[in-house]
Design a protein around this motif. Structure first.
Motif, PDB file in Angstrom:
ATOM      1  N   VAL A  97      -0.299   6.469   3.996  1.00 52.30           N
ATOM      2  CA  VAL A  97      -1.310   7.209   4.677  1.00 52.30           C
ATOM      3  C   VAL A  97      -0.938   7.345   6.055  1.00 52.30           C
ATOM      4  CG1 VAL A  97      -3.327   6.178   3.328  1.00 52.30           C
ATOM      5  CG2 VAL A  97      -2.373   4.637   5.335  1.00 52.30           C
ATOM      6  N   TYR A  98       0.258   6.658   6.653  1.00 51.96           N
ATOM      7  CA  TYR A  98       0.839   6.943   7.957  1.00 51.96           C
ATOM      8  C   TYR A  98       1.901   7.897   8.171  1.00 51.96           C
ATOM      9  CZ  TYR A  98      -2.098   3.689  10.530  1.00 51.96           C
ATOM     10  OH  TYR A  98      -3.303   2.907  11.135  1.00 51.96           O
ATOM     11  N   THR A  99       2.918   8.107   7.179  1.00 55.53           N
ATOM     12  CA  THR A  99       3.962   8.853   7.165  1.00 55.53           C
ATOM     13  C   THR A  99       3.532  10.323   7.109  1.00 55.53           C
ATOM     14  OG1 THR A  99       4.415   8.607   4.837  1.00 55.53           O
ATOM     15  CG2 THR A  99       5.557   7.231   6.416  1.00 55.53           C
ATOM     16  N   LYS A 100       4.220  11.219   7.741  1.00 51.85           N
ATOM     17  CA  LYS A 100       3.944  12.533   7.621  1.00 51.85           C
ATOM     18  C   LYS A 100       4.012  13.336   6.254  1.00 51.85           C
ATOM     19  CE  LYS A 100       5.009  16.909  10.092  1.00 51.85           C
ATOM     20  NZ  LYS A 100       5.947  17.631  11.263  1.00 51.85           N
ATOM     21  N   GLU A 101       5.220  12.956   5.760  1.00 45.66           N
ATOM     22  CA  GLU A 101       5.412  13.480   4.199  1.00 45.66           C
ATOM     23  C   GLU A 101       5.334  12.306   3.320  1.00 45.66           C
ATOM     24  OE1 GLU A 101       9.099  15.362   3.716  1.00 45.66           O
ATOM     25  OE2 GLU A 101       8.620  16.980   5.315  1.00 45.66           O
ATOM     26  N   MET A 102       4.183  12.230   2.631  1.00 49.46           N
ATOM     27  CA  MET A 102       3.673  11.221   1.725  1.00 49.46           C
ATOM     28  C   MET A 102       4.966  11.021   0.521  1.00 49.46           C
ATOM     29  SD  MET A 102      -0.044  10.296   0.004  1.00 49.46           S
ATOM     30  CE  MET A 102      -0.211  11.802  -1.071  1.00 49.46           C
ATOM     31  N   PRO A 103       5.257   9.627   0.552  1.00 45.68           N
ATOM     32  CA  PRO A 103       6.194   9.428  -0.333  1.00 45.68           C
ATOM     33  C   PRO A 103       5.593   9.209  -2.000  1.00 45.68           C
ATOM     34  CG  PRO A 103       5.831   7.324   0.979  1.00 45.68           C
ATOM     35  CD  PRO A 103       5.005   8.674   1.312  1.00 45.68           C
ATOM     36  N   GLU A 104       6.381   9.369  -2.664  1.00 51.94           N
ATOM     37  CA  GLU A 104       5.912   8.953  -4.181  1.00 51.94           C
ATOM     38  C   GLU A 104       5.221   7.635  -4.285  1.00 51.94           C
ATOM     39  OE1 GLU A 104       5.995  11.140  -7.018  1.00 51.94           O
ATOM     40  OE2 GLU A 104       6.713  12.669  -5.564  1.00 51.94           O
ATOM     41  N   ILE A 105       3.992   7.726  -5.059  1.00 54.42           N
ATOM     42  CA  ILE A 105       3.391   6.533  -4.976  1.00 54.42           C
ATOM     43  C   ILE A 105       4.122   5.377  -6.163  1.00 54.42           C
ATOM     44  CG2 ILE A 105       1.157   5.506  -5.841  1.00 54.42           C
ATOM     45  CD1 ILE A 105      -0.334   7.963  -4.570  1.00 54.42           C
ATOM     46  N   ASN A 106       4.499   5.809  -7.507  1.00 49.89           N
ATOM     47  CA  ASN A 106       4.815   5.071  -8.399  1.00 49.89           C
ATOM     48  C   ASN A 106       5.839   4.062  -7.925  1.00 49.89           C
ATOM     49  OD1 ASN A 106       2.898   6.048 -10.298  1.00 49.89           O
ATOM     50  ND2 ASN A 106       4.109   7.605 -11.123  1.00 49.89           N
ATOM     51  N   PRO A 107       6.981   4.583  -7.168  1.00 43.41           N
ATOM     52  CA  PRO A 107       7.879   3.460  -6.873  1.00 43.41           C
ATOM     53  C   PRO A 107       7.515   2.397  -6.076  1.00 43.41           C
ATOM     54  CG  PRO A 107       8.821   5.895  -6.637  1.00 43.41           C
ATOM     55  CD  PRO A 107       7.463   5.777  -6.784  1.00 43.41           C
ATOM     56  N   LEU A 108       6.546   2.568  -5.524  1.00 40.48           N
ATOM     57  CA  LEU A 108       5.874   1.576  -4.328  1.00 40.48           C
ATOM     58  C   LEU A 108       4.871   0.658  -5.338  1.00 40.48           C
ATOM     59  CD1 LEU A 108       4.716   3.754  -1.581  1.00 40.48           C
ATOM     60  CD2 LEU A 108       7.089   2.667  -2.112  1.00 40.48           C
ATOM     61  N   ILE A 109       4.578   0.761  -6.237  1.00 37.53           N
ATOM     62  CA  ILE A 109       3.557  -0.144  -7.029  1.00 37.53           C
ATOM     63  C   ILE A 109       4.487  -1.080  -7.982  1.00 37.53           C
ATOM     64  CG2 ILE A 109       1.949  -0.151  -9.016  1.00 37.53           C
ATOM     65  CD1 ILE A 109       1.028   2.526  -8.149  1.00 37.53           C
ATOM     66  N   TRP A 110       3.828  -2.162  -7.751  1.00 37.39           N
ATOM     67  CA  TRP A 110       4.429  -3.560  -8.496  1.00 37.39           C
ATOM     68  C   TRP A 110       3.734  -3.714  -9.881  1.00 37.39           C
ATOM     69  CZ3 TRP A 110       8.767  -6.763  -6.723  1.00 37.39           C
ATOM     70  CH2 TRP A 110       9.367  -6.354  -5.656  1.00 37.39           C
ATOM     71  N   HIS A 111       4.195  -3.885 -11.017  1.00 38.95           N
ATOM     72  CA  HIS A 111       3.494  -4.308 -12.018  1.00 38.95           C
ATOM     73  C   HIS A 111       3.519  -5.691 -12.390  1.00 38.95           C
ATOM     74  CE1 HIS A 111       3.636   0.019 -13.294  1.00 38.95           C
ATOM     75  NE2 HIS A 111       4.990   0.160 -12.779  1.00 38.95           N
ATOM     76  N   GLU A 112       2.280  -6.280 -12.206  1.00 39.41           N
ATOM     77  CA  GLU A 112       1.869  -7.690 -12.371  1.00 39.41           C
ATOM     78  C   GLU A 112       3.037  -8.638 -11.705  1.00 39.41           C
ATOM     79  OE1 GLU A 112       1.106  -8.385 -16.558  1.00 39.41           O
ATOM     80  OE2 GLU A 112      -0.040  -6.618 -16.849  1.00 39.41           O
ATOM     81  N   PRO A 113       2.910  -8.526 -10.368  1.00 37.32           N
ATOM     82  CA  PRO A 113       3.764  -9.321  -9.769  1.00 37.32           C
ATOM     83  C   PRO A 113       3.513 -10.644  -9.579  1.00 37.32           C
ATOM     84  CG  PRO A 113       2.568  -8.249  -8.213  1.00 37.32           C
ATOM     85  CD  PRO A 113       2.319  -7.499  -9.436  1.00 37.32           C
ATOM     86  N   ASN A 114       4.140 -11.792 -10.060  1.00 39.42           N
ATOM     87  CA  ASN A 114       4.242 -13.278  -9.514  1.00 39.42           C
ATOM     88  C   ASN A 114       2.710 -13.757 -10.410  1.00 39.42           C
ATOM     89  OD1 ASN A 114       4.577 -15.635  -8.570  1.00 39.42           O
ATOM     90  ND2 ASN A 114       3.390 -15.538  -6.472  1.00 39.42           N
ATOM     91  N   GLY A 115       2.532 -13.236 -11.622  1.00 33.72           N
ATOM     92  CA  GLY A 115       1.569 -13.760 -12.594  1.00 33.72           C
ATOM     93  C   GLY A 115       0.315 -13.006 -12.455  1.00 33.72           C
ATOM     94  N   LEU A 116       0.082 -11.903 -11.324  1.00 32.57           N
ATOM     95  CA  LEU A 116      -0.937 -11.149 -11.191  1.00 32.57           C
ATOM     96  C   LEU A 116      -1.247 -10.476 -12.515  1.00 32.57           C
ATOM     97  CD1 LEU A 116      -3.085 -10.571  -9.128  1.00 32.57           C
ATOM     98  CD2 LEU A 116      -1.782  -8.361  -8.597  1.00 32.57           C
ATOM     99  N   GLN A 117      -2.565 -10.290 -13.032  1.00 30.61           N
ATOM    100  CA  GLN A 117      -2.753  -9.808 -14.344  1.00 30.61           C
ATOM    101  C   GLN A 117      -3.106  -8.010 -14.382  1.00 30.61           C
ATOM    102  OE1 GLN A 117      -6.212 -11.706 -16.395  1.00 30.61           O
ATOM    103  NE2 GLN A 117      -5.529 -13.712 -15.397  1.00 30.61           N
ATOM    104  N   CYS A 118      -2.597  -7.681 -13.099  1.00 32.58           N
ATOM    105  CA  CYS A 118      -2.830  -6.361 -12.871  1.00 32.58           C
ATOM    106  C   CYS A 118      -1.799  -5.805 -11.943  1.00 32.58           C
ATOM    107  CB  CYS A 118      -4.381  -5.761 -12.675  1.00 32.58           C
ATOM    108  SG  CYS A 118      -4.819  -6.509 -10.832  1.00 32.58           S
TER     109      CYS A 118
END
Length: 206
Positions: A80-101
């Motif tokens: 939301v702050y950078t001028k050119e919005m980066p790709e979202i998917n590479p920033l998402i973590w899949h169920e880190p540290n036992g989180l269920q989502c």
């Protein structure tokens, strides 16, 4: 008296929508907002859908990002702050540290600007809604962050977390009033850290 319910039937509220974005906040710090959000997310995963994303939008040493990730990572505020919005998917973590989502961290190394662009937040939420049925945002407290109310108004609904025997009803009502005046859709409240002075099954019968 407080004019919002002390119990929020999230199941019925969520089932009415094909997609939903929820902003979790509290009137003050240390109300257990993050833990309440995770508990709700886990309940949604178990009973409604596994297609859930948690976004950490709350700075601090006790943030979800610091609890779940060993190092700082780019995340929501980079989007939301950078001028050119980066790709979202590479920033998402899949169920880190036992989180269920899945989890989108707070972010780091982003250029600050004021105020936050509401349209940019809405654009990020719209993109995420194409991948996730439910997006839950761990927001800053209403009275300690100037951006909390404006951010909350960009979500489908707001859940106010109240700390049992700590949050005064006058403070909670003032938080609700501020959110509603800012255009936020306050769905209700979650009562956190409630103490049962007699067996819980008796309360359920009342």
């Amino acid at each position: 008296m407080l004019s919002i319910p002390c119990h929020l039937n999230l199941t019925s509220a969520l089932l009415e929508r094909e997609h939903a974005s929820l902003f979790f906040t509290a009137a003050h710090t240390e109300a257990g907002c993050s833990s309440s959000l995770v508990a709700v997310a886990n309940a949604i995963v178990r009973h409604i859908s596994r297609c859930v994303l948690i976004i950490d939008g709350h700075r601090g040493h006790s943030s979800l990002t610091s609890q779940l990730l060993s190092t700082t990572q780019k995340g929501f505020y980079n989007l939301v702050y950078t001028k050119e919005m980066p790709e979202i998917n590479p920033l998402i973590w899949h169920e880190p540290n036992g989180l269920q989502c899945d989890f989108l961290p707070f972010g780091c190394d982003y250029p600050l600007q004021q105020p936050l662009e509401r349209q940019r937040i809405k654009s990020v939420l719209n993109q995420l809604s194409q991948q996730y049925k439910y997006v839950l945002f761990d927001g800053p407290p209403v009275f300690s962050s100037p951006e909390a109310v404006s951010m909350a108004a960009q979500f489908d609904g707001v859940t106010l977390v109240l700390q049992a025997e700590k949050t005064r009803w006058e403070v909670a009502q003032a938080a609700v009033d501020r959110l509603q005046q800012g255009g936020a859709n306050v769905l209700g409240a979650v009562l956190n850290q409630r103490k049962y002075y007699m067996p819980k099954w008796i309360y359920d019968l009342l």
